[in-house]
Design an enzyme around this catalytic site. Sequence first.
Site, mmCIF file in Angstrom:
data_model
loop_
_atom_site.group_PDB
_atom_site.id
_atom_site.type_symbol
_atom_site.label_atom_id
_atom_site.label_comp_id
_atom_site.label_asym_id
_atom_site.label_seq_id
_atom_site.Cartn_x
_atom_site.Cartn_y
_atom_site.Cartn_z
ATOM 1 C CB SER A 27 -1.015 -0.064 1.520
ATOM 2 O OG SER A 27 -1.820 1.070 1.235
ATOM 3 C CB CYS A 28 2.081 3.641 -1.443
ATOM 4 S SG CYS A 28 0.992 3.707 -3.009
#
Length: 288
Positions: free
Chosen positions: A240-241
């Site tokens: 994720s980011c």
Amino acid sequence: MAEPLSPIVSSAWLAAHREDADLVILDASAYMPMERRDGREEFLRARIPGARFLDVDEVADIESDLPHMLPSPARFARQVAALGLHNHQRIVIYDQKGLFSAARGWWLFKVFGHDAVAVLDGGLPKWRAEDGVIEAGEPAPVEVGRFQPAFRASRVRGLGDMLANLKSGSALVLDARSPERYAGTVAEPRPGLRSGHIPGSRSLPFQALLNADHTYKPQAVLQRLFIEQGVGADSDVVVSCGSGLTACVLALGLELAGFSPASVYDGSWSEWGAQPDGVAPLRTGFEP
């Protein structure tokens, strides 16, 4: 089917192969809103000869309120066919920053079943530093191609999957944002988002995987970085980011390190951070 291709290629390799009949080069540059730069405009000013522009904000679900979300297989097929792409071709993707959004382009093709795709290690800056040829202006028109996607659902996760994982803990979640954003000590660059991280996720900033010239670190170093965060041979890993771009740098890094393919939480913090706390809880600081 296209010939196999390593996940990353060097500037020297691309210089030797860029005129191969079955090779297509794509510039998949994207910038954060605060950077006030336009990838397509810069593509017209300077690009690797023969490159075509893959707009990750157009090869996306344009009806979503979230940035550059995964498109439907039909939309992806139309968009890449408009770039003249066919299933039998090999594809090399780069970006203008070095290694930032090119991995998102690589992941898109992986999601839709195309394995003959690679990222240019170090991107356009490395290419230019090694005296690679540059061209400018409008690119030559291409004939519409024909691309048949084969969707791999295992490569992507949604909000429901991530909420379920809070209870099951079956997947290890790696967060590619900066340590400060993960810890919630700075405001998010996109307005209206809460600060912090998904409970149980681990911090592994994407820059940690890269050398100063934006090339990937050696395989042994990548393996150590992932193992330190709990990745094992059989781990189910979700990356994720902020908006699904640099998470793909981790996804590519995991494959270079020899681990199983990761899934990308497509909405990433743009989605999680916009939910009420009762729906999507968060934590600040660092996980123990």
